[in-house]
Motif scaffolding. Structure first.
Motif, PDB file in Angstrom:
ATOM      1  N   UNK A 191      27.734  46.578  44.296  1.00 15.03           N
ATOM      2  CA  UNK A 191      27.990  47.912  44.855  1.00 15.03           C
ATOM      3  C   UNK A 191      29.321  48.388  44.280  1.00 15.03           C
ATOM      4  N   UNK A 192      29.278  49.505  43.543  1.00 15.31           N
ATOM      5  CA  UNK A 192      30.510  50.014  42.937  1.00 15.31           C
ATOM      6  C   UNK A 192      31.198  50.982  43.892  1.00 15.31           C
ATOM      7  N   UNK A 193      32.495  50.788  44.018  1.00 17.64           N
ATOM      8  CA  UNK A 193      33.318  51.605  44.916  1.00 17.64           C
ATOM      9  C   UNK A 193      34.480  52.158  44.089  1.00 17.64           C
ATOM     10  N   UNK A 194      34.816  53.418  44.334  1.00 20.89           N
ATOM     11  CA  UNK A 194      35.884  54.015  43.528  1.00 20.89           C
ATOM     12  C   UNK A 194      37.237  53.373  43.857  1.00 20.89           C
ATOM     13  N   UNK A 195      37.948  52.990  42.818  1.00 21.21           N
ATOM     14  CA  UNK A 195      39.261  52.348  42.997  1.00 21.21           C
ATOM     15  C   UNK A 195      40.306  53.068  42.144  1.00 21.21           C
ATOM     16  N   UNK A 196      40.812  54.204  42.640  1.00 26.03           N
ATOM     17  CA  UNK A 196      41.872  54.895  41.886  1.00 26.03           C
ATOM     18  C   UNK A 196      43.114  54.003  41.786  1.00 26.03           C
ATOM     19  N   UNK A 197      43.922  54.212  40.760  1.00 25.17           N
ATOM     20  CA  UNK A 197      45.051  53.310  40.482  1.00 25.17           C
ATOM     21  C   UNK A 197      45.920  53.014  41.703  1.00 25.17           C
ATOM     22  N   UNK A 198      46.342  54.031  42.492  1.00 24.57           N
ATOM     23  CA  UNK A 198      47.279  53.711  43.581  1.00 24.57           C
ATOM     24  C   UNK A 198      46.652  52.919  44.726  1.00 24.57           C
ATOM     25  N   UNK A 199      45.323  52.790  44.736  1.00 23.64           N
ATOM     26  CA  UNK A 199      44.662  52.153  45.890  1.00 23.64           C
ATOM     27  C   UNK A 199      44.127  50.749  45.619  1.00 23.64           C
ATOM     28  N   UNK A 225      45.419  47.625  45.075  1.00 21.65           N
ATOM     29  CA  UNK A 225      45.880  46.482  45.875  1.00 21.65           C
ATOM     30  C   UNK A 225      45.364  46.589  47.311  1.00 21.65           C
ATOM     31  N   UNK A 226      45.460  47.801  47.872  1.00 26.89           N
ATOM     32  CA  UNK A 226      45.041  48.001  49.272  1.00 26.89           C
ATOM     33  C   UNK A 226      43.553  47.727  49.451  1.00 26.89           C
ATOM     34  N   UNK A 227      42.742  48.164  48.503  1.00 27.16           N
ATOM     35  CA  UNK A 227      41.297  47.928  48.606  1.00 27.16           C
ATOM     36  C   UNK A 227      40.991  46.432  48.647  1.00 27.16           C
ATOM     37  N   UNK A 271      47.497  43.206  34.569  1.00 25.27           N
ATOM     38  CA  UNK A 271      48.104  42.087  35.301  1.00 25.27           C
ATOM     39  C   UNK A 271      49.623  42.286  35.257  1.00 25.27           C
ATOM     40  N   UNK A 272      50.257  42.380  36.425  1.00 26.04           N
ATOM     41  CA  UNK A 272      51.728  42.458  36.475  1.00 26.04           C
ATOM     42  C   UNK A 272      52.230  41.517  37.566  1.00 26.04           C
ATOM     43  N   UNK A 273      53.498  41.099  37.428  1.00 25.31           N
ATOM     44  CA  UNK A 273      54.097  40.208  38.438  1.00 25.31           C
ATOM     45  C   UNK A 273      54.138  40.889  39.798  1.00 25.31           C
ATOM     46  N   UNK A 274      54.460  42.162  39.801  1.00 28.70           N
ATOM     47  CA  UNK A 274      54.572  42.892  41.071  1.00 28.70           C
ATOM     48  C   UNK A 274      53.226  42.924  41.797  1.00 28.70           C
ATOM     49  N   UNK A 275      52.174  43.217  41.079  1.00 27.03           N
ATOM     50  CA  UNK A 275      50.831  43.244  41.693  1.00 27.03           C
ATOM     51  C   UNK A 275      50.400  41.842  42.117  1.00 27.03           C
ATOM     52  N   UNK A 276      50.814  40.846  41.333  1.00 27.25           N
ATOM     53  CA  UNK A 276      50.399  39.463  41.623  1.00 27.25           C
ATOM     54  C   UNK A 276      51.042  38.929  42.907  1.00 27.25           C
ATOM     55  N   UNK A 277      51.997  39.674  43.468  1.00 32.96           N
ATOM     56  CA  UNK A 277      52.522  39.276  44.784  1.00 32.96           C
ATOM     57  C   UNK A 277      51.517  39.620  45.887  1.00 32.96           C
ATOM     58  N   UNK A 278      50.640  40.572  45.624  1.00 37.11           N
ATOM     59  CA  UNK A 278      49.701  41.048  46.653  1.00 37.11           C
ATOM     60  C   UNK A 278      48.257  40.626  46.414  1.00 37.11           C
ATOM     61  N   UNK A 279      47.895  40.430  45.141  1.00 35.80           N
ATOM     62  CA  UNK A 279      46.506  40.081  44.798  1.00 35.80           C
ATOM     63  C   UNK A 279      46.546  38.978  43.733  1.00 35.80           C
ATOM     64  N   UNK A 332      43.124  42.504  33.967  1.00 38.97           N
ATOM     65  CA  UNK A 332      42.630  41.399  34.769  1.00 38.97           C
ATOM     66  C   UNK A 332      41.586  41.856  35.771  1.00 38.97           C
ATOM     67  N   UNK A 333      40.913  40.891  36.363  1.00 39.01           N
ATOM     68  CA  UNK A 333      39.994  41.187  37.470  1.00 39.01           C
ATOM     69  C   UNK A 333      40.728  40.824  38.750  1.00 39.01           C
ATOM     70  N   UNK A 334      41.054  41.842  39.534  1.00 36.13           N
ATOM     71  CA  UNK A 334      41.787  41.625  40.786  1.00 36.13           C
ATOM     72  C   UNK A 334      40.862  41.066  41.856  1.00 36.13           C
ATOM     73  N   UNK A 335      41.369  40.054  42.569  1.00 34.81           N
ATOM     74  CA  UNK A 335      40.624  39.462  43.694  1.00 34.81           C
ATOM     75  C   UNK A 335      41.605  39.211  44.838  1.00 34.81           C
ATOM     76  N   UNK A 336      41.063  38.723  45.957  1.00 36.18           N
ATOM     77  CA  UNK A 336      41.923  38.445  47.103  1.00 36.18           C
ATOM     78  C   UNK A 336      42.988  37.420  46.711  1.00 36.18           C
ATOM     79  N   UNK A 337      44.210  37.660  47.191  1.00 34.85           N
ATOM     80  CA  UNK A 337      45.334  36.769  46.848  1.00 34.85           C
ATOM     81  C   UNK A 337      45.020  35.327  47.244  1.00 34.85           C
ATOM     82  N   UNK A 338      45.147  34.411  46.286  1.00 31.41           N
ATOM     83  CA  UNK A 338      45.015  32.989  46.577  1.00 31.41           C
ATOM     84  C   UNK A 338      43.609  32.421  46.454  1.00 31.41           C
ATOM     85  N   UNK A 339      42.626  33.239  46.088  1.00 33.94           N
ATOM     86  CA  UNK A 339      41.254  32.717  45.972  1.00 33.94           C
ATOM     87  C   UNK A 339      41.069  32.062  44.586  1.00 33.94           C
ATOM     88  N   UNK A 340      41.638  30.857  44.468  1.00 38.62           N
ATOM     89  CA  UNK A 340      41.649  30.174  43.170  1.00 38.62           C
ATOM     90  C   UNK A 340      40.231  29.808  42.718  1.00 38.62           C
TER      91      UNK A 340
END
Ligand code: GLU
Length: 278
Positions: free
Chosen positions: A81-89, A91-93, A108-116, A223-231
Motif C-alpha cells: 500500500x503506497x502512502x504519500x511521504x513528502x520530505x518533511x513528514x 521521520x514522523x510517518x 541517509x543522514x546522521x541526523x535522521x538516523x537518530x530517529x529512524x 536509503x530505505x527508512x524503517x522503524x528505529x532499531x529494527x535490525x
C-alpha cells in the motif's frame, strides 16, 4: 523511448501540473503493519516525482516504486500500500507507524538516523540545479543573491544554505510546487537531487523551458527508512537489495525509469554497496 514510456511521461506531466496547482496533503494510513508472513506492507513514497515516485490514479511508477515492490516481494509481503511521504513528514510517518518503510529519495543522514534506521543505500544521487533554459547559472557559485526554491526538511535546503549563506530560499512541502515559479521567472532555480530534476525537465510542459545545470555539489545516498532499531528488517532489506542488483532488476529499474528522462547514472558510485545495519 517506447510507447509505455511515452504514456507514463504524458500522464506524469498532467499530474505534476495538477499537484503544482492544488498542493497536496499526505494521506497517512491507520498504523499497524503487516508481518513478514504475507499481508500488506505500507510504504511511503513521493507522489509527484516522475521517474522516482509518481501516482497517477491507482498506478504508481518510478525507480523508488520498483525498489519498494521488489523488496516487499522478497520480504514475503502479498501486497504494497503506497502512502504519500513528502520530505518533511518522512521521520514522523515512520515513528508513528503510519508506514513500515519509506522509499522516497530519502538520503541517509546522521541526523535522521537518530530517529529512524536505514537499510541500503540502493542509489547515489547528487544535488543540482534546475533553471530556465536561457539562464546563465552554471553551478552553486553563481547563486549569491539569487532566488531559490526547495523543500522543507530536505538535505537540499540544508546544503544550499550552507553553500550559499546569502541565498534567498523559498521552501514548500513538495518540489513540484517550485516548477512553475522557475519556469515563469519568479524564482531563479529549483535545487534538489539530479534524479528528481531530470524527471521534471523531461516533462513535455517544461521541455525547452527548463534545464538541469549538471554540476552536482553533494552526495545523496538513498536509503530505505524503517522503524528505529529494527535490525532484522534492515538486514532482510539489504539482502533483497543485493539480490535486486545481482539478478539485473536494479539495472532494469534504472533503464525503465531514468531512460525516458535521458538521465545518466553515475556508475562510479552506482550501484552502491549497502551499509552495515546499525
Ligand atoms: N534526497 C534528499 C533528501 O532526502 C532530497 C530529496 C527529497 O527531499 O526527497 O532530503
Amino acid at each position: 523511448m517506447n510507447a509505455r514510456h511515452i504514456m507514463a511521461t504524458v500522464s506524469a506531466s498532467v499530474l505534476v501540473l495538477g499537484l503544482a496547482a492544488c498542493g497536496s496533503d499526505s494521506e497517512g494510513g491507520d498504523g499497524g503493519g503487516g508481518g513478514e508472513d504475507g499481508g500488506a506492507v505500507k510504504v511511503g513514497i513521493k507522489f509527484d516525482q516522475p521517474g522516482l515516485g509518481l501516482k497517477d490514479g491507482d498506478t504508481y511508477t518510478g525507480f523508488d516504486v520498483d525498489v519498494a515492490n521488489y523488496v516487499a516481494d522478497e520480504l514475503g509481503y502479498d501486497s504494497v500500500e503506497f502512502i504519500q511521504a513528502p520530505s518533511p513528514q518522512r521521520e514522523t510517518l515512520l515513528q508513528s507507524g503510519q508506514v513500515d518503510m519509506v522509499v522516497a529519495t530519502y538520503s541517509i543522514t546522521d541526523e535522521r538516523a537518530e530517529k529512524v534506521s536505514f537499510a541500503g543505500p540502493y542509489f547515489v544521487a547528487g544535488q543540482d540545479l534546475l533553471v530556465a533554459s536561457d539562464a546563465k547559472i552554471t553551478g552553486v557559485k553563481d547563486l549569491e543573491g539569487k532566488k531559490l526554491c526547495s523543500v522543507k526538511g530536505s538535505t537540499s535546503a540544508d546544503n544550499v544554505k550552507k553553500e550559499v549563506p546569502g541565498v534567498q530560499l523559498q521552501t514548500f512541502d513538495t518540489y513540484s510546487k517550485c516548477l512553475d515559479l522557475v519556469a515563469n521567472g519568479q524564482l531563479d532555480a529549483l535545487t534538489t537531487d539530479n534524479t528528481i530534476l531530470a524527471g521534471y525537465a523531461a516533462q513535455p510542459a517544461y521541455k525547452g523551458k527548463l534545464k538541469v545545470v549538471g554540476n552536482t555539489f553533494s552526495e545523496e545516498r538513498y536509503g530505505i527508512g524503517i522503524e528505529k532499531g529494527d535490525t532484522a528488517m534492515c538486514e532482510d532489506i539489504n539482502k533483497a537489495l543485493t539480490k535486486m542488483v545481482d539478478d539485473g532488476d536494479w539495472q532494469k529499474a534504472v533503464d525503465d525509469n531514468f531512460g525516458p528522462a535521458d538521465f545518466t547514472v553515475d556508475e562510479e558510485v552506482n550501484p552502491p554497496e549497502h551499509d552495515e545495519c546499525a
